[in-house]
Design a protein around this motif. Sequence first.
Motif, PDB file in Angstrom:
ATOM      1  N   ARG A 172      50.131  74.102  19.302  1.00  0.00           N
ATOM      2  CA  ARG A 172      50.284  74.964  20.469  1.00  0.00           C
ATOM      3  C   ARG A 172      51.735  75.359  20.683  1.00  0.00           C
ATOM      4  O   ARG A 172      52.050  76.523  20.933  1.00  0.00           O
ATOM      5  CB  ARG A 172      49.746  74.245  21.716  1.00  0.00           C
ATOM      6  CG  ARG A 172      49.845  75.059  23.001  1.00  0.00           C
ATOM      7  CD  ARG A 172      49.917  74.168  24.236  1.00  0.00           C
ATOM      8  NE  ARG A 172      51.120  73.365  24.264  1.00  0.00           N
ATOM      9  CZ  ARG A 172      52.280  73.803  24.753  1.00  0.00           C
ATOM     10  NH1 ARG A 172      52.410  75.032  25.203  1.00  0.00           N
ATOM     11  NH2 ARG A 172      53.342  73.008  24.754  1.00  0.00           N
ATOM     12  N   ARG A 245      50.707  70.444  33.713  1.00  0.00           N
ATOM     13  CA  ARG A 245      49.282  70.208  33.486  1.00  0.00           C
ATOM     14  C   ARG A 245      48.544  70.125  34.820  1.00  0.00           C
ATOM     15  O   ARG A 245      49.143  69.783  35.844  1.00  0.00           O
ATOM     16  CB  ARG A 245      49.074  68.918  32.680  1.00  0.00           C
ATOM     17  CG  ARG A 245      49.704  68.969  31.284  1.00  0.00           C
ATOM     18  CD  ARG A 245      49.432  67.710  30.490  1.00  0.00           C
ATOM     19  NE  ARG A 245      50.055  67.770  29.171  1.00  0.00           N
ATOM     20  CZ  ARG A 245      49.505  68.354  28.107  1.00  0.00           C
ATOM     21  NH1 ARG A 245      48.307  68.918  28.214  1.00  0.00           N
ATOM     22  NH2 ARG A 245      50.137  68.360  26.946  1.00  0.00           N
ATOM     23  N   PHE A 268      38.848  74.748  33.907  1.00  0.00           N
ATOM     24  CA  PHE A 268      39.852  73.830  33.366  1.00  0.00           C
ATOM     25  C   PHE A 268      39.437  72.415  33.727  1.00  0.00           C
ATOM     26  O   PHE A 268      38.531  72.200  34.545  1.00  0.00           O
ATOM     27  CB  PHE A 268      41.237  74.138  33.945  1.00  0.00           C
ATOM     28  CG  PHE A 268      41.236  74.251  35.451  1.00  0.00           C
ATOM     29  CD1 PHE A 268      41.291  73.118  36.256  1.00  0.00           C
ATOM     30  CD2 PHE A 268      41.141  75.494  36.057  1.00  0.00           C
ATOM     31  CE1 PHE A 268      41.272  73.212  37.641  1.00  0.00           C
ATOM     32  CE2 PHE A 268      41.109  75.600  37.450  1.00  0.00           C
ATOM     33  CZ  PHE A 268      41.176  74.463  38.234  1.00  0.00           C
ATOM     34  N   ALA A 269      40.103  71.467  33.124  1.00  0.00           N
ATOM     35  CA  ALA A 269      39.882  70.053  33.423  1.00  0.00           C
ATOM     36  C   ALA A 269      41.231  69.407  33.719  1.00  0.00           C
ATOM     37  O   ALA A 269      42.276  69.912  33.276  1.00  0.00           O
ATOM     38  CB  ALA A 269      39.194  69.355  32.242  1.00  0.00           C
ATOM     39  N   ASP A 272      44.657  69.606  31.468  1.00  0.00           N
ATOM     40  CA  ASP A 272      44.801  70.822  30.668  1.00  0.00           C
ATOM     41  C   ASP A 272      46.128  71.502  31.003  1.00  0.00           C
ATOM     42  O   ASP A 272      46.607  71.419  32.140  1.00  0.00           O
ATOM     43  CB  ASP A 272      43.655  71.801  30.944  1.00  0.00           C
ATOM     44  CG  ASP A 272      42.349  71.353  30.322  1.00  0.00           C
ATOM     45  OD1 ASP A 272      42.366  70.380  29.546  1.00  0.00           O
ATOM     46  OD2 ASP A 272      41.311  71.986  30.615  1.00  0.00           O
ATOM     47  N   PRO A 273      46.741  72.205  30.030  1.00  0.00           N
ATOM     48  CA  PRO A 273      47.952  72.966  30.335  1.00  0.00           C
ATOM     49  C   PRO A 273      47.700  73.959  31.469  1.00  0.00           C
ATOM     50  O   PRO A 273      46.677  74.653  31.491  1.00  0.00           O
ATOM     51  CB  PRO A 273      48.259  73.691  29.021  1.00  0.00           C
ATOM     52  CG  PRO A 273      47.646  72.826  27.973  1.00  0.00           C
ATOM     53  CD  PRO A 273      46.409  72.254  28.590  1.00  0.00           C
ATOM     54  N   ARG A 275      48.175  77.090  32.723  1.00  0.00           N
ATOM     55  CA  ARG A 275      48.584  78.437  32.304  1.00  0.00           C
ATOM     56  C   ARG A 275      48.287  79.450  33.409  1.00  0.00           C
ATOM     57  O   ARG A 275      47.307  79.324  34.141  1.00  0.00           O
ATOM     58  CB  ARG A 275      47.871  78.852  31.021  1.00  0.00           C
ATOM     59  CG  ARG A 275      48.207  77.993  29.814  1.00  0.00           C
ATOM     60  CD  ARG A 275      47.566  78.587  28.567  1.00  0.00           C
ATOM     61  NE  ARG A 275      47.943  77.847  27.369  1.00  0.00           N
ATOM     62  CZ  ARG A 275      47.245  76.862  26.843  1.00  0.00           C
ATOM     63  NH1 ARG A 275      46.105  76.484  27.433  1.00  0.00           N
ATOM     64  NH2 ARG A 275      47.648  76.248  25.758  1.00  0.00           N
ATOM     65  N   THR A 278      44.852  81.117  33.071  1.00  0.00           N
ATOM     66  CA  THR A 278      43.768  80.253  33.524  1.00  0.00           C
ATOM     67  C   THR A 278      43.612  80.332  35.038  1.00  0.00           C
ATOM     68  O   THR A 278      42.497  80.430  35.566  1.00  0.00           O
ATOM     69  CB  THR A 278      44.025  78.799  33.103  1.00  0.00           C
ATOM     70  OG1 THR A 278      44.223  78.745  31.685  1.00  0.00           O
ATOM     71  CG2 THR A 278      42.862  77.905  33.479  1.00  0.00           C
TER      72      THR A 278
END
Length: 634
Positions: A172, A245, A268-269, A272-273, A275, A278
């Motif tokens: 990534r 995150r 998302f969870a 997670d990053p 972003r 997102t």
Amino acid sequence: MRRGVRPLTWPTALTALALLAATTAQAQALATAPAPSAPVVRDEASPEEVTWTLEIEAPEPLRALLQRHLDLSRYLASPETAQVPRTELMRLRQAAPAQARALLETEGRFGATVRTEATDRGERVPVVPGGPALPQVRLRLIVDPGPQTRVESARIEFEGALSLAADAGEARAQELQRQARESWSLGPGRPFTQDGWSSAKGATLALLRAQGHATAAWSGTVAQIDAAQAQARLFLVADSGPLYRFGEIRYEGLDHVRVDAVRALENFAPGDPLREQTLQEFQARLGRSSLFDTVAVQMEPDPALAEAMPVTVRLRERPLQQATLGLGVSDASGPRITLEHQHQRWFGWGWQARTRLQLAQTDRLAALDLTSHPHPGPYRNVAAALAQHAEASGLAVTTQSARLGRSKDDERLERLYYLEWQRVRTRVIDDGSVNDDTTALSLNYQWIWRDLDNALLPTRGTSLSLLTGAGQSYRATPRETGAFARATGRLTRYERLGPWYASARVQLGQVFARDAVAVPYTLLFRAGGDDSVRGYGSQDLGPVDADGAAVGGRVLAVASVEAGHPLRRGDPAFQGAVFVDAGNAEASWKGFNPLLGYGVGLRWRSPVGALRLDLAYGQQARRLRLHFSLGITY
């Protein structure tokens, strides 16, 4: 770094560059100081007030830049400073070359030469009508901009968490570094300008921040200019800061919507990053849920909380109940009155209910649509019931239907699959005789994909909708009972062609069944009307039986092209349009005969959708027909 040269720290390097630039500017100012020209302004130390004209000799758009920002121009443009003492005018003249060179450097012209000429016209003119006459001086600013400086090389390095992750082999991080370097807009060969330099740096930081490095910043940037060669060498170091995150999601403003229904929309969870895209997609999901009037997803980046960053979601729910009374008119049903009621938590359950009652000249309808609050997936269960009586093409059609299914909506894709029961009874309006009475049970799947610049008012992009189904039909006569399948598709393309707004659509449909198998009238096809072939009435086109009564066709094909042009220059909200439609519904493809309709129209891109008013001529009908519609159909 050259050998034998002691490395410089960032502060030292930047200070040295600033001193070098200042020294160079002073040297150029001395070298290009204008020589006295004849005739010249007399007695430059005189306190007498004068006015002046200014001519700037430079290529466009550099001339416009100087005209806008030079003190000489700004003073002249203001009534309060359009007359100054001769000594002040000479000060402005002497400062102009250095000012001009500094402005030209922002456009990548580091080798410019600038000189001024001043001529006393020997005239006296009033600055304002009726005011005192003052001496007028003619000033000329003569500019040779020199060559455009271009980027010779650009090097971007990274430090911080992104650099450490990339060095450790994290895919990534390596991909993000590659994207940042490849998307750098000020690459070799590009003109170097101050705006381009600032824009490129801002875009790179925006990319890093959007990919989870919310506090990314430049730890150092240097543009080394070689004015003699008209070249710029760029070197930048980006400090990515930590990778943020997802941590706790805090919801505010919930009352009759349960929090688990909102969490079902999370894309998302934890961990997670975090972003930007997102977050935007999550906010869009909440907005499309029809549960909320306003949605705001916010976070305040804190490096100390980067591993589990809290996010706040502020929601304003729609009213628990809402009723709407509507009056309207359409080509299909004439004048109509509509009452609609929406309940966000029907009988205290996690279902949205939408009840519609409609009374029109040729159409009466009662419908109930139920949609569950979101479930993980996210999916939503749907249920519906409808009773309708409508008149069209000489037939009175009575329909009862019930539907049960499940839907899923993504950013560009809508999917719906459902089991549907319906009974359709048709009779001839003229004599009241029953034409058909058929019941069907079918399993259906609907798929809608959109890639549009604006879902409500598209000007560029594509939409595609498909509907397939299969089932069993039942009729009083046993030999007319049997299996059937049905498929329809619609493709629409929007495009900008210069000042024109163009669109094209194609719609195809077919029912697959033995000739002896009865299929409900509402599952067969008719053509004509606002969103089909204009120039004909709604459902006027299609096969008829031996008595001349309309019956549904088993195949359908419709095509349309349209072009709109703004009625006022620069205002696309109001447009004139021309269009051509062609299509028909038939019993089979054999001998299929498309009919033509064409005309002109007016368009208003209103906040709630495109309003269309069309005057169309039907080739077969041989008459003009007015069509009115609001919104678009997928």
